[in-house]
Structures are given as structure tokens and as C-alpha cells.
Scaffold this active site. Structure first.
Site, PDB file in Angstrom:
ATOM      1  N   LYS A   1       0.825  -1.217   0.000  1.00  0.00           N
ATOM      2  CA  LYS A   1       0.000   0.000   0.000  1.00  0.00           C
ATOM      3  C   LYS A   1       0.861   1.270   0.000  1.00  0.00           C
ATOM      4  O   LYS A   1       0.661   2.167  -0.831  1.00  0.00           O
ATOM      5  CB  LYS A   1      -0.934  -0.021   1.213  1.00  0.00           C
ATOM      6  CG  LYS A   1      -1.950   1.094   1.250  1.00  0.00           C
ATOM      7  CD  LYS A   1      -3.022   0.814   2.279  1.00  0.00           C
ATOM      8  CE  LYS A   1      -2.569   1.029   3.710  1.00  0.00           C
ATOM      9  NZ  LYS A   1      -1.879  -0.062   4.346  1.00  0.00           N
TER      10      LYS A   1
ATOM     11  N   GLU B   1      -2.516   4.980   6.830  1.00  0.00           N
ATOM     12  CA  GLU B   1      -3.029   4.425   8.088  1.00  0.00           C
ATOM     13  C   GLU B   1      -4.021   5.397   8.741  1.00  0.00           C
ATOM     14  O   GLU B   1      -3.849   5.836   9.876  1.00  0.00           O
ATOM     15  CB  GLU B   1      -1.880   4.082   9.043  1.00  0.00           C
ATOM     16  CG  GLU B   1      -0.978   2.978   8.552  1.00  0.00           C
ATOM     17  CD  GLU B   1      -1.737   1.679   8.253  1.00  0.00           C
ATOM     18  OE1 GLU B   1      -2.812   1.461   8.837  1.00  0.00           O
ATOM     19  OE2 GLU B   1      -1.246   0.896   7.430  1.00  0.00           O
TER      20      GLU B   1
END
Length: 484
Positions: free
Chosen positions: A242, A355
Site C-alpha cells: 500500500k 493508516e
């Protein structure tokens, strides 16, 4: 050639179920199967097919007198037309669709029930007699004996399903891809970054190359409000790549657009990994990390101040959007006496939160500011990218409503994949850096392999594999030096 069939559930179970094995029913452009036998499949497959045809119609219009041949050619078989009820594709079915690369086959018990668009007619009263009544409006009344159904049809379909066409194999999604390999160059210099900056048109597009769907088959992500934007959600479990994907995307923006056109602000709650990679870029406007402590409050104030500043500047120069403002700024050298030109650029600001779930848990007040960005950022040229491992329960309705783009790398499970893509596909990904791009209601649905920027850059090396890769730290430094 690809097949799409609209069927009743009963017909699917009794006759058509084995046909799902045929590779022609796996739609190349849409990455889904073309067997539609309930309303859910109609909404997913038919909506995507309709969007595909609208794009083809636009391409046909733009081509003018130039002949266009679309591939793949679709065979659309309509056995159960109740699945068409109220759908937008009916407006296309009322026209000749052959120019769009579509052949439509209607199946009715009575010829009187067929639409007027039918130009060829076959009558089959039973399994032993048939008649070709007309072919492309030419009346024939030609009798024939229909081929009998194969007794071992399921076995035949399985054999056909195992055949692999060489061109398809060659054009499969690559197992891995480097950053420079996806641009099909071997050195940073070959990217001709200066020329890209000069010819960029950020008032129309801010697309960045994010990978390949097949060999030399590029996939672009464009968060411009006229493209896939203005905002986006990115999902991926640990080890999915990611952060590396986000790095590749942002470097791609830096390759194609100058710092006047694009700015980047990174909110990284993993300790500054992305920020540490990109901080040498002239586009880099700052970073907020979980190591900042008191800096978080300042960052919140800075984001709010940036939104307020942009609104004031728009009002000052009488414009309503970032596109109008930057168009006026780039015309400043014309110096028309009755026009008030901006003196400073306002780049599209890409605000990336890696995140996001951790950020929300630790600094909940940040959510309010990001919600404000999602709500008013469209016209102000502020684009929000929220990345998280588990999207469920993390993103509020306002952010979700303004995030047309979804990127799903490998997800932890089917539920997480369904949450982001509305399909379970991302739960079955195994390669790091591989993912799905979904825009809107399946306007775009692409499987791709993203380029990786984290291996040594050595264009002089004899090893061919190391010739075409770019270390993100060295490559970013190179971009900065070019700018200087």
C-alpha cells in the site's frame, strides 16, 4: 469476441450454467463474467457494460468520419428481457449497435414480440426444423436443420476453457513491475521530465501512471474532478504494498507535473515512511507523522488556513474553481489591461493520509478537518487520499460520498474487499502491488500491477533486471536536481 447473456435463473441453472467456464464470458474490459440471471448481477455487469458503450459512443463521435473498430466485439443475447426494465441501456438497444462493436440477439417465442431494430430473423419451431427468414433485411425464407445440442456439452466447454490464446497470455497482468519499467525507459533522463512539465494541462487532468493491466497496457489514475476524483480511498492489508503504491503514484505526479501544478502533503501515522522517501521533491509541502506530538495541532490549523486562503484568492480574482484560477495565472504574461492576473500559483494539493484508522483513533479531531476537505475540496483543488487496512467503520458518510475512486490492493478478507469494491475480488490477490481500481458505479474496474520504486537504480549495470528499476531515494533526488 466476448459474450453477455441475460437469462432467467431457471434457464441459467438448467442450460447455461456450464457456459460460465467459457473464456468468452469473462469480459476483458470489465473483469467480470457476462452471465446475468438476477438483479444484483444486472446492476454490476450491465451498469459497467453500459458505461463501456457510452465511452465507445463518445469515441465514435470524436473520430468523425474516421472508421473505428472496437475490440472486443460483444455478442449480447437477451433471453429474459425483464432484466432490462428501467435500465439506461434500453436507449442504446433502440439504435443500431453494430458501430459500437455489439451484435444483439433477441430470443422470443413470437416474432411479433421482437423489436423493430431486428434485421435478421431465424425461426426454430422445434429441434429438427428451422428457417432463416431474413438476413440483414433481405428476405430469404431458407429452411435448414438445426445442429443438435452436444450430448457432452459440459465436457466440451471444459476443454475449450483450458485453451489459452498466445496473445492473451502475452498480455496478462505482469507478475512484478519496476517504476521505470512501467514508463518503458531505462534511465531517469529518458523520462524527459522538463518536457512533461511544460506540456502538462492540470486544468484538464492530473493523471498519474500507476501500473499495467497487461504488457505495455497502461493504467492511469486521475483525481481531477473531471476524471476519477476529487477524493479516493485506498485499502490494503499488511504486505500488500500500500505505501509503495502511494509512493509510485506520487512520484508519477512529480514526473508529469511541475510544483506549480501539484503539491503534496503527507499525513503518515506509520512514522514517516512515505514522507522520508519524497521529502526531496520540490512538490513536497510538508509531513505530519505520529512522531510530531504538538505538531498535530499546528497541522490542523495549517490545513484550515490553506482552505481559507484558497477561498479568499478565488474571491479576489473572481473565479470559482482551481481550473479557472490556474488558467488565469498561466495567462498572466498576456497582461491585458482590464484583467487582474494572479501573481502566485495554487497547485492541486494532494493530501495523503496513510493508516487513516490509526490517525482517527489517536487524533479524532483530525476527522472533522478531513471531512471539511472532502466536502469543499472539489472546487478548491484539494484532493484527499485516505489509506487504511480495514475500511469498515473508519470512513464517515461524507468522505465516502465524495470518494469516487477506490483502490483495493490485497485485502485481509472478503468482507473488507466487499466494503471497498462491492466485490470479493481483492481478497484473492496474492502479489504485492497488485490491485483493483474502481471508479463510481463500475465506470472503471481495472486489475493492475503497480510499479515498484524501492530497488537500486543502476542504469550502467549489465544485469538487465537492475537496469530498469529506480531507487525511490536516488530517483527523487534526481528529479530535484533536474528542477534546480
Amino acid at each position: 469476441m466476448n459474450f453477455i447473456s441475460l437469462l432467467s435463473r431457471k434457464a441459467y441453472q438448467e442450460t447455461w450454467q456450464n457456459w460460465r467456464l467459457l473464456p468468452h464470458f469473462k469480459l476483458q474490459e470489465l473483469n467480470m463474467r457476462g452471465l446475468i440471471y438476477n438483479e444484483k448481477l444486472r446492476d454490476i455487469v450491465l451498469n459497467s457494460f453500459y458505461q463501456c458503450l457510452i465511452k465507445r459512443k463518445q469515441s465514435l463521435k470524436e473520430a468523425g468520419r474516421e472508421k473505428v473498430q472496437f475490440s472486443p466485439h460483444y455478442i449480447l443475447t437477451i433471453v429474459d428481457d425483464t432484466l432490462l426494465s428501467g435500465h439506461g441501456i434500453n436507449e442504446l438497444l433502440a439504435e443500431d449497435m453494430s458501430e459500437l462493436g455489439v451484435t444483439v440477439i433477441w430470443c422470443k417465442e413470437d416474432a411479433n414480440q421482437l423489436p423493430e431494430t431486428v434485421v435478421s430473423l431465424v425461426a426454430i419451431p422445434n429441434t429438427t426444423n428451422g428457417q432463416l427468414i431474413s438476413d440483414h433485411t433481405v428476405y430469404l425464407a431458407k429452411p435448414f436443420v438445426p445442429y443438435p445440442a452436444l450430448p457432452d456439452l459440459a465436457v466440451s466447454l471444459i476443454k475449450l476453457a483450458n485453451l489459452t490464446h498466445l496473445e492473451v497470455e502475452k498480455n496478462a497482468v505482469p507478475e512484478s513491475l519496476s517504476l521505470l519499467e512501467q514508463y518503458e525507459v531505462k534511465t531517469v533522463e529518458a523520462l524527459e521530465i522538463g518536457q512533461r512539465w511544460e506540456t502538462a494541462q492540470p486544468n484538464k487532468s492530473i493523471k498519474s501512471l500507476i501500473g499495467w493491466r497487461g504488457k505495455s497496457d497502461d493504467v492511469y489514475w486521475d483525481l481531477h474532478e473531471r476524471g476519477h476524483g476529487p477524493h479516493a480511498l485506498v485499502g490494503g492489508t499488511t504486505g500488500s504494498g500500500k505505501s509503495e503504491f502511494l509512493t509510485t503514484y506520487l512520484i508519477g505526479l512529480a514526473i508529469n507535473f511541475s510544483p506549480e501544478d501539484i503539491g503534496m502533503l503527507i499525513i503518515d501515522w506509520k512514522g514517516g515512511g512515505i514522507a522520508n522517501t519524497l521529502d526531496k521533491l520540490p512538490h513536497f509541502m510538508g509531513a505530519i507523522t505520529n512522531l510530531d506530538g504538538a505538531g498535530t495541532a499546528r497541522a490542523l490549523a495549517s490545513i484550515k488556513a490553506e482552505l481559507d486562503k484558497r477561498q479568499r484568492e478565488f474571491a479576489r480574482y473572481g473565479v470559482n474553481s482551481i481550473n479557472d484560477y490556474m488558467s488565469l495565472y498561466k495567462q498572466r504574461h498576456e497582461s491585458k489591461p482590464d484583467v487582474n492576473y494572479p501573481k502566485k500559483p495554487l497547485p492541486h494539493l494532494i493530501l495523503v493520509s496513510d493508516e487513516f484508522a490509526e490517525l482517527k483513533a489517536n487524533v479524532p479531531e483530525f476527522l472533522d478537518e478531513l471531512t471539511s476537505v472532502a466536502r469543499i475540496g472539489r472546487s478548491l483543488g484539494v484532493h484527499l487520499i485516505l489509506a487504511t487496512q480495514k475500511p469498515s467503520g473508519v470512513v464517515n458518510d461524507q468522505i465516502e460520498a465524495n470518494s469516487r475512486s477506490k483502490i483495493a490492493l490485497k485485502m485481509a478478507g472478503v468482507q473488507d474487499s466487499n466494503e471497498l469494491l462491492k466485490t470479493p475480488d481483492a481478497a484473492h490477490i496474492t502479489n504485492p502491488g497488485r490491485g483493483y481500481l474502481r471508479v463510481g458505479e463500475n465506470e472503471v474496474y481495472d486489475l493492475f500491477q503497480s510499479g515498484y520504486a524501492g530497488v537500486p537504480y543502476d542504469p550502467e549495470a549489465e544485469n538487465e533486471a537492475s537496469k530498469i528499476v529506480l531507487n525511490s531515494q536516488v530517483g527523487v533526488g534526481g528529479l530535484n536536481n533536474n528542477e534546480r
